[in-house]
Design an enzyme around this catalytic site. Structure first.
Site, PDB file in Angstrom:
ATOM      1  N   HIS A 244       0.788  -1.173  -0.131  1.00 39.26           N
ATOM      2  CA  HIS A 244      -0.120  -0.052   0.020  1.00 39.26           C
ATOM      3  C   HIS A 244       1.068   1.122  -0.070  1.00 39.26           C
ATOM      4  O   HIS A 244       2.131   1.101   0.141  1.00 39.26           O
ATOM      5  CB  HIS A 244      -0.937   0.093   1.088  1.00 39.26           C
ATOM      6  CG  HIS A 244      -0.183   0.126   2.624  1.00 39.26           C
ATOM      7  ND1 HIS A 244       0.412   1.246   3.064  1.00 39.26           N
ATOM      8  CD2 HIS A 244      -0.043  -0.936   3.474  1.00 39.26           C
ATOM      9  CE1 HIS A 244       0.971   1.023   4.257  1.00 39.26           C
ATOM     10  NE2 HIS A 244       0.679  -0.300   4.767  1.00 39.26           N
ATOM     11  N   ASP A 371      -3.410 -19.450  12.392  1.00 39.12           N
ATOM     12  CA  ASP A 371      -2.334 -19.940  12.914  1.00 39.12           C
ATOM     13  C   ASP A 371      -2.350 -19.714  14.293  1.00 39.12           C
ATOM     14  O   ASP A 371      -2.257 -18.480  14.718  1.00 39.12           O
ATOM     15  CB  ASP A 371      -0.905 -19.770  12.272  1.00 39.12           C
ATOM     16  CG  ASP A 371       0.196 -20.446  12.605  1.00 39.12           C
ATOM     17  OD1 ASP A 371       0.292 -20.710  13.756  1.00 39.12           O
ATOM     18  OD2 ASP A 371       1.078 -21.110  11.656  1.00 39.12           O
ATOM     19  N   SER A 386       2.457  -5.021   6.790  1.00 39.18           N
ATOM     20  CA  SER A 386       2.033  -4.704   5.172  1.00 39.18           C
ATOM     21  C   SER A 386       3.216  -5.355   4.239  1.00 39.18           C
ATOM     22  O   SER A 386       4.291  -4.930   4.685  1.00 39.18           O
ATOM     23  CB  SER A 386       1.911  -3.311   5.247  1.00 39.18           C
ATOM     24  OG  SER A 386       0.840  -2.845   5.887  1.00 39.18           O
TER      25      SER A 386
END
Length: 449
Positions: A244, A371, A386
């Site tokens: 992003h 997980d 990210s």
């Protein structure tokens, strides 16, 4: 009269049948397909659109269809297998007669990339300096004035030049303003707001507190933080990271990249994510002088540049193939990321939703961390994650981009297709098909990971 009634009834029945079919899974499945698909050489795309649709292909030397029916009847899933590089058009018809949908398919060369997961420090210098705040200047008479605000400048503006000189640092801007004030001259400023440039001339004021000439602004020339490498190309050394755009923390404005660098970082701690409060990796730059690579682009899908060397991944000694969005499936997948030190780990996730996209957007995938190790350590997806690559069936399919603020175990991912286009590794689509690239704005209920 009976004939008219019969025709009316037949017409109503046909209309009801058409409406019923338009609401059927077969019809929705076709119209959920984007008008343009990419298939990478060597992969197979599955279509699961059912009867009563049929399909025809205009370039059978490019695509091969594996189906149990000679006329490509879609009464069961079929597979599109590339034969040669090029383009083909698939046309869907109702009962083989009524055209419903045409999908253009590009067969692209096979591509293998080294997956990331490495924790990186990012230092990005903007083109010009960003106005991040306003601070009234106290004169020697005890009055408070703000020349910049009175001249129309605002938070978020980007100062391009002062007195005709391009500026690159906050200290440079301060010195030029002070010099003009000492000489009794007005200061001439060119600044950018959105897509337009503006020019103002204003007189600096001597600050009674600092004994320097000021115009009433706080400015910043760079941004720094920790993120995750997504991939790099071992042939061109091109890399992609973050997934992003980087924005200024005070103004939330995208930073126009002038120059920047990435360095190795280590994760020294984790602030766990909770409902309504996104978590965060606490990262530290290891050696800011040891540059891993440059930053040449800060875009909607992350940062891109060239590495100065190689970054081995302990899980994958060889590059992995890339899967286009048509290959992504609902179900199990993995992400690679660092939650302690510099140790890359592999964690299980589930891809819960796939939004096939014609235009580049960042919300192509909805993912959920499954997980238990990662949930215990971080609470789910946290800021600094990210760019963590998403892998499925031994292929790179995307990157983590945002966390759901109301549910830290879930978040968004972007397709690897868009990152590869932004990086220049594969050719972008024609301009008219990417017109919405910069109109996407994250919703307030999501936070960059």
């Amino acid at each position: 009269m009976n004939g008219i009634n019969r025709r009316s009834i037949i017409g109503i029945v046909i209309a009801v049948a058409i409406v019923a079919f338009s609401l059927s899974p077969q019809f929705r499945g076709v119209y959920q397909l984007p008008p343009h698909l990419r298939i990478i050489e060597g992969e197979t795309a599955l279509l699961t659109v059912g009867f009563p649709l049929t399909m025809s292909i205009d370039h059978e030397q490019t695509l091969k269809v594996e189906s149990s029916s000679d006329d490509y009847s879609l009464s069961r899933p079929v597979a599109l297998e590339p034969l040669n590089l090029g383009k083909a058009v698939i046309e869907f018809k109702l009962f083989g007669l009524i055209p419903l949908r045409a999908v253009e398919v590009d067969v692209l060369p096979s591509l293998r990339l080294v997956p990331g997961g490495h924790s990186i420090g990012v230092v990005l210098h903007s083109q010009g300096v960003i106005v991040v705040g306003q601070s009234p200047v106290k004169t020697d008479k005890g009055q408070y004035v703000n020349p910049a605000r009175d001249a129309g400048m605002a938070v978020g503006d980007i100062i391009i030049s002062v007195n005709g000189l391009p500026v690159q640092s906050d200290s440079q801007v301060a010195e030029l303003i002070h010099a003009s004030g000492k000489e009794g001259r007005p200061v001439d400023i060119v600044f950018k707001r959105g897509d337009s440039q503006n020019r103002v001339s204003l007189s600096p004021v001597l600050c009674a507190e600092t004994k320097r000439y000021r115009i009433g602004l706080f400015v910043r020339d760079s941004a720094a933080g920790v993120g995750t490498l997504t991939f790099y190309d071992p042939r061109s050394h091109t890399y992609g990271a973050l997934g992003h755009i980087i924005t200024d923390s005070d103004t939330n404005q995208p930073i126009d990249c002038n120059q920047g660098k990435i360095v190795l970082a280590t994760v020294s701690g984790i602030q766990q994510g909770r409902r309504g409060q996104p978590g965060e990796k606490i990262g530290v730059f290891i050696d800011e002088d040891n540059i891993l690579g440059n930053i040449r682009k800060n875009s909607q899908f992350g940062i891109f540049g060239e590495l100065t060397g190689t970054l081995p991944n302990k899980f994958y000694s060889e590059p992995l193939p890339v899967a286009s969005m048509s290959q992504v499936q609902l179900g199990p997948a993995q992400i690679l990321t660092v939650v302690n030190g510099q140790n890359i780990e592999r964690f299980d996730i589930e891809i819960q939703k796939i939004n096939l996209q014609e235009f580049p957007e960042g919300k192509g995938l909805v993912i959920k961390v499954t997980d238990p190790r990662l949930l215990e350590k971080t609470g789910g997806i946290v800021q600094g994650m990210s760019g963590s690559p998403i892998l499925q069936n031994g292929k790179i399919v995307g990157a983590v981009t945002h966390v759901f603020v109301h549910d830290p175990a879930k978040g968004y991912g972007c397709f690897i297709d868009w990152m590869l286009m932004e990086s220049g590794i594969i050719s972008p689509k024609p301009q008219n098909t990417v017109r919405n690239l910069f109109t996407y704005m994250p919703e307030l209920r999501e936070k960059s990971a």
